[in-house]
Design a protein around this motif. Structure first.
Motif, PDB file in Angstrom:
ATOM      1  N   PRO A 132     127.445 -22.113 -27.494  1.00  0.00           N
ATOM      2  CA  PRO A 132     127.479 -23.256 -28.523  1.00  0.00           C
ATOM      3  C   PRO A 132     128.825 -24.235 -28.452  1.00  0.00           C
ATOM      4  O   PRO A 132     128.540 -25.406 -28.677  1.00  0.00           O
ATOM      5  CB  PRO A 132     127.357 -22.322 -29.889  1.00  0.00           C
ATOM      6  CG  PRO A 132     126.851 -21.149 -29.505  1.00  0.00           C
ATOM      7  CD  PRO A 132     127.372 -20.692 -28.134  1.00  0.00           C
ATOM      8  N   SER A 135     127.672 -26.381 -25.663  1.00  0.00           N
ATOM      9  CA  SER A 135     126.811 -27.301 -26.111  1.00  0.00           C
ATOM     10  C   SER A 135     127.568 -28.618 -27.093  1.00  0.00           C
ATOM     11  O   SER A 135     127.116 -29.608 -27.001  1.00  0.00           O
ATOM     12  CB  SER A 135     125.955 -26.736 -26.953  1.00  0.00           C
ATOM     13  OG  SER A 135     126.016 -26.631 -28.388  1.00  0.00           O
ATOM     14  N   PHE A 167     127.175 -32.726 -26.202  1.00  0.00           N
ATOM     15  CA  PHE A 167     126.530 -33.672 -26.953  1.00  0.00           C
ATOM     16  C   PHE A 167     127.772 -34.674 -27.091  1.00  0.00           C
ATOM     17  O   PHE A 167     127.228 -35.882 -27.223  1.00  0.00           O
ATOM     18  CB  PHE A 167     126.412 -33.021 -28.140  1.00  0.00           C
ATOM     19  CG  PHE A 167     124.882 -32.504 -28.309  1.00  0.00           C
ATOM     20  CD1 PHE A 167     123.979 -33.085 -28.596  1.00  0.00           C
ATOM     21  CD2 PHE A 167     124.633 -31.016 -28.160  1.00  0.00           C
ATOM     22  CE1 PHE A 167     122.782 -32.566 -28.540  1.00  0.00           C
ATOM     23  CE2 PHE A 167     123.757 -30.267 -28.368  1.00  0.00           C
ATOM     24  CZ  PHE A 167     122.395 -31.248 -28.403  1.00  0.00           C
ATOM     25  N   LYS A 186     119.164 -39.750 -25.315  1.00  0.00           N
ATOM     26  CA  LYS A 186     118.310 -38.772 -25.997  1.00  0.00           C
ATOM     27  C   LYS A 186     117.418 -38.057 -24.978  1.00  0.00           C
ATOM     28  O   LYS A 186     116.409 -38.108 -25.010  1.00  0.00           O
ATOM     29  CB  LYS A 186     117.690 -39.512 -27.058  1.00  0.00           C
ATOM     30  CG  LYS A 186     118.609 -39.860 -28.425  1.00  0.00           C
ATOM     31  CD  LYS A 186     117.636 -40.386 -29.390  1.00  0.00           C
ATOM     32  CE  LYS A 186     118.510 -41.174 -30.587  1.00  0.00           C
ATOM     33  NZ  LYS A 186     117.922 -41.512 -31.720  1.00  0.00           N
ATOM     34  N   ARG A 189     119.408 -32.522 -23.954  1.00  0.00           N
ATOM     35  CA  ARG A 189     119.949 -32.334 -25.213  1.00  0.00           C
ATOM     36  C   ARG A 189     118.897 -31.454 -26.308  1.00  0.00           C
ATOM     37  O   ARG A 189     119.330 -30.760 -26.817  1.00  0.00           O
ATOM     38  CB  ARG A 189     119.945 -33.647 -26.282  1.00  0.00           C
ATOM     39  CG  ARG A 189     121.128 -34.638 -25.767  1.00  0.00           C
ATOM     40  CD  ARG A 189     121.093 -35.914 -25.962  1.00  0.00           C
ATOM     41  NE  ARG A 189     121.409 -36.005 -27.298  1.00  0.00           N
ATOM     42  CZ  ARG A 189     122.649 -36.334 -27.622  1.00  0.00           C
ATOM     43  NH1 ARG A 189     123.687 -36.440 -26.848  1.00  0.00           N
ATOM     44  NH2 ARG A 189     123.101 -36.469 -29.017  1.00  0.00           N
ATOM     45  N   THR A 190     117.692 -31.587 -25.894  1.00  0.00           N
ATOM     46  CA  THR A 190     116.704 -30.619 -26.464  1.00  0.00           C
ATOM     47  C   THR A 190     116.815 -29.183 -26.099  1.00  0.00           C
ATOM     48  O   THR A 190     116.869 -28.245 -26.432  1.00  0.00           O
ATOM     49  CB  THR A 190     115.195 -31.173 -26.227  1.00  0.00           C
ATOM     50  OG1 THR A 190     114.921 -32.380 -26.770  1.00  0.00           O
ATOM     51  CG2 THR A 190     114.162 -30.204 -26.826  1.00  0.00           C
ATOM     52  N   ALA A 238     119.468 -28.025 -24.708  1.00  0.00           N
ATOM     53  CA  ALA A 238     120.839 -27.558 -25.105  1.00  0.00           C
ATOM     54  C   ALA A 238     120.456 -26.935 -26.471  1.00  0.00           C
ATOM     55  O   ALA A 238     121.234 -25.873 -26.883  1.00  0.00           O
ATOM     56  CB  ALA A 238     121.867 -28.660 -25.421  1.00  0.00           C
ATOM     57  N   VAL A 239     119.799 -27.399 -27.484  1.00  0.00           N
ATOM     58  CA  VAL A 239     119.409 -26.713 -28.694  1.00  0.00           C
ATOM     59  C   VAL A 239     118.805 -25.539 -28.687  1.00  0.00           C
ATOM     60  O   VAL A 239     118.970 -24.396 -29.290  1.00  0.00           O
ATOM     61  CB  VAL A 239     118.728 -27.872 -29.647  1.00  0.00           C
ATOM     62  CG1 VAL A 239     118.284 -27.224 -30.844  1.00  0.00           C
ATOM     63  CG2 VAL A 239     119.363 -29.054 -30.012  1.00  0.00           C
ATOM     64  N   ILE A 240     117.904 -25.494 -27.665  1.00  0.00           N
ATOM     65  CA  ILE A 240     117.293 -24.159 -27.277  1.00  0.00           C
ATOM     66  C   ILE A 240     118.234 -23.089 -27.026  1.00  0.00           C
ATOM     67  O   ILE A 240     118.053 -21.849 -27.339  1.00  0.00           O
ATOM     68  CB  ILE A 240     115.858 -24.450 -26.411  1.00  0.00           C
ATOM     69  CG1 ILE A 240     114.931 -25.420 -26.921  1.00  0.00           C
ATOM     70  CG2 ILE A 240     115.333 -23.081 -25.928  1.00  0.00           C
ATOM     71  CD1 ILE A 240     113.806 -25.860 -26.040  1.00  0.00           C
ATOM     72  N   ASP A 266     121.311 -22.847 -27.483  1.00  0.00           N
ATOM     73  CA  ASP A 266     121.951 -22.450 -28.708  1.00  0.00           C
ATOM     74  C   ASP A 266     121.480 -21.541 -29.661  1.00  0.00           C
ATOM     75  O   ASP A 266     121.962 -20.480 -30.048  1.00  0.00           O
ATOM     76  CB  ASP A 266     122.336 -23.823 -29.544  1.00  0.00           C
ATOM     77  CG  ASP A 266     123.394 -24.518 -29.163  1.00  0.00           C
ATOM     78  OD1 ASP A 266     124.106 -24.211 -28.185  1.00  0.00           O
ATOM     79  OD2 ASP A 266     123.447 -25.854 -29.404  1.00  0.00           O
ATOM     80  N   VAL A 267     119.943 -21.536 -29.877  1.00  0.00           N
ATOM     81  CA  VAL A 267     119.392 -20.688 -30.544  1.00  0.00           C
ATOM     82  C   VAL A 267     119.212 -19.331 -29.897  1.00  0.00           C
ATOM     83  O   VAL A 267     119.377 -18.453 -30.630  1.00  0.00           O
ATOM     84  CB  VAL A 267     117.669 -21.251 -30.766  1.00  0.00           C
ATOM     85  CG1 VAL A 267     116.956 -20.331 -31.380  1.00  0.00           C
ATOM     86  CG2 VAL A 267     117.655 -22.619 -31.381  1.00  0.00           C
ATOM     87  N   TYR A 314     134.467 -28.541 -32.009  1.00  0.00           N
ATOM     88  CA  TYR A 314     133.931 -29.844 -32.510  1.00  0.00           C
ATOM     89  C   TYR A 314     135.205 -30.638 -33.250  1.00  0.00           C
ATOM     90  O   TYR A 314     135.570 -31.637 -33.067  1.00  0.00           O
ATOM     91  CB  TYR A 314     132.994 -29.684 -33.645  1.00  0.00           C
ATOM     92  CG  TYR A 314     132.546 -30.611 -34.226  1.00  0.00           C
ATOM     93  CD1 TYR A 314     131.704 -31.667 -33.723  1.00  0.00           C
ATOM     94  CD2 TYR A 314     132.935 -31.134 -35.373  1.00  0.00           C
ATOM     95  CE1 TYR A 314     130.995 -32.827 -34.548  1.00  0.00           C
ATOM     96  CE2 TYR A 314     132.573 -32.277 -36.099  1.00  0.00           C
ATOM     97  CZ  TYR A 314     131.532 -33.174 -35.537  1.00  0.00           C
ATOM     98  OH  TYR A 314     130.803 -34.133 -36.322  1.00  0.00           O
TER      99      TYR A 314
END
Length: 425
Positions: free
Chosen positions: A175, A178, A182, A189, A193-194, A196-198, A200-201, A227
């Protein structure tokens, strides 16, 4: 520092007189002042000295309240060690700052570092794949997933295959990576980036399935602190939101580990039996560690002369299996179920008061050079290293981070990622 010395002396005298609430209250004031001093000067909400000072002293303040029957009056040596731990760290940082200058602080400089987005995405993908594969391997060999096991309070601790589990929990770095990705890939987009979200999950799901509350907290905190370092206009509301989001998951994992209220209350032995569990659990997870340190001081029969602090070497090299006597040092705590310790437990176990002093000076020097060097690097992965140090200082009341093999494994992985990204760029 003068404010801290006065508050510490007052806390000591109040504790000796049996005024435990006053003893804790003056140290809470000292903790807040020490943090505010460094934050006001630097503008850095996660200034390393400020973070360590606040959480170390605040944890001691909670312990001074003596809300449990397990907590006893501390020995003079214990008080001395707690005082030395803070002052040696603080003054070492201060002396280096006077000699070499104040760290320059973090600035948002990702706009000139977009070339790093590709390598960061690559290491994120590799780390997620390795962690997921290691988790599936452990689940297959051991024949269970801790989250699905009921009635065994410590099923999570048996979900461990030597060597493999380090890879399983390496997902906690994803995370934070990621967050860097970002910020580096801020104009597009892309499908990345999609993805990266997966990732993270998956990275958050593995600690949940392992019923590892701290690994989940570590993953969230590393991402939040990374962050903060990336954003000039950071709002504390983001951190509050992260805590609010993680709290229900933390409670679910507590239930999944079969830690019901009756079980926990029986362990904590609170003086006020009607105190709600959402207060007593975090209180004891912070405060009792200082009493475990006092238990060590009062019951240690002989020093380990460096063997305790070198445990990561024995573990990561496998020497602990070839020569078990290298790690044959019993943990000394006031209750078998409460085994968290504080950052300075092993340093006292090794060399007593001298060990605490030297280790605190080393940490103070390390904190200064990390704070001074990381902002100057043009490799954004350095922010992840800084975030890890923040977490370990933030949880200085919890355990012996730098005697933990997992800590050095994370450092090693971060170092490999750092050099890989520099090489690719």
């Amino acid at each position: 520092m003068d404010v801290y010395v006065i508050c510490f002396l007052a806390s000591f005298l109040f504790a000796r007189a049996g005024h435990y609430y006053l003893s804790g209250f003056v140290l809470i004031l000292a903790a807040v002042y020490l943090y505010w001093y460094d934050y006001k000067r630097s503008g850095n909400v996660i200034h390393l000295r400020g973070v360590f000072s606040f959480f170390w002293v605040f944890g001691q303040a909670l312990a001074c309240l003596k809300l449990s029957y397990l907590q006893t009056d501390w020995s003079l040596i214990t008080w001395l060690c707690f005082f030395i731990a803070l002052t040696a760290f603080w003054l070492t940082f201060q002396l280096l700052e006077m000699k070499f200058g104040s760290p320059e602080g973090f600035r948002t400089r990702f706009y000139g570092l977009r070339d790093y987005s590709g390598p960061v995405f690559q290491v994120m993908s590799a780390l997620t794949a390795v962690s997921l594969a290691a988790f599936l391997l452990e689940a297959y060999i051991l024949g269970f997933v801790p989250f699905l096991v009921r009635g065994v309070p410590h099923a999570y601790s048996t979900f461990h295959i030597t060597g493999v589990h380090y890879l399983t929990v390496s997902c906690v770095l994803v995370p934070a990576l990621s967050v860097l990705y970002f910020h580096l890939d801020y104009k597009t987009k892309s499908i990345g980036r999609t993805a990266a979200v997966i990732m993270d999950v998956i990275a958050f799901a593995i600690p949940v399935l392992c019923v590892s509350r701290f690994q989940l907290i570590l993953a969230v905190m590393l991402a939040v602190f990374t962050y903060i370092l990336c954003k000039k206009d950071f709002s504390p509301l983001y951190a509050i939101g992260a805590v609010a989001a993680i709290l229900p998951v933390y409670l679910i994992l507590t239930v999944a580990r079969s830690h019901d209220v009756e079980y926990l209350n029986g362990i904590f032995e609170m003086k006020n039996s009607h105190m709600p569990i959402f207060i007593t659990q975090p209180y004891m997870y912070i405060a009792n560690n200082y009493d475990n340190f006092n238990c060590l001081v009062e019951n240690l029969q002989g020093f380990a002369w460096g063997m305790k602090s070198l445990f990561p070497l024995w573990a990561l090299t496998g020497l602990k299996f070839l020569a078990p006597w290298l790690v044959n040092y019993p943990i000394i705590v006031n209750k078998e179920e409460l085994t968290t310790l504080t950052l300075f437990y092993d340093s006292y176990y090794d060399f007593g008061v001298t060990g605490v002093f030297v280790f605190a000076c080393m940490l103070g020097a390390a904190a200064y050079f990390v704070a001074e060097r990381i902002p100057k690097t043009r490799n954004p992965v350095g922010y992840l290293f800084y975030a890890q140090i923040v977490v370990y200082f933030m949880f200085s009341f919890f355990t012996t981070w730098f005697s933990n093999p997992a800590t050095w494994f994370y450092f090693a992985v971060t170092g490999i990622i750092f050099f890989y990204c520099s090489w690719k760029n």
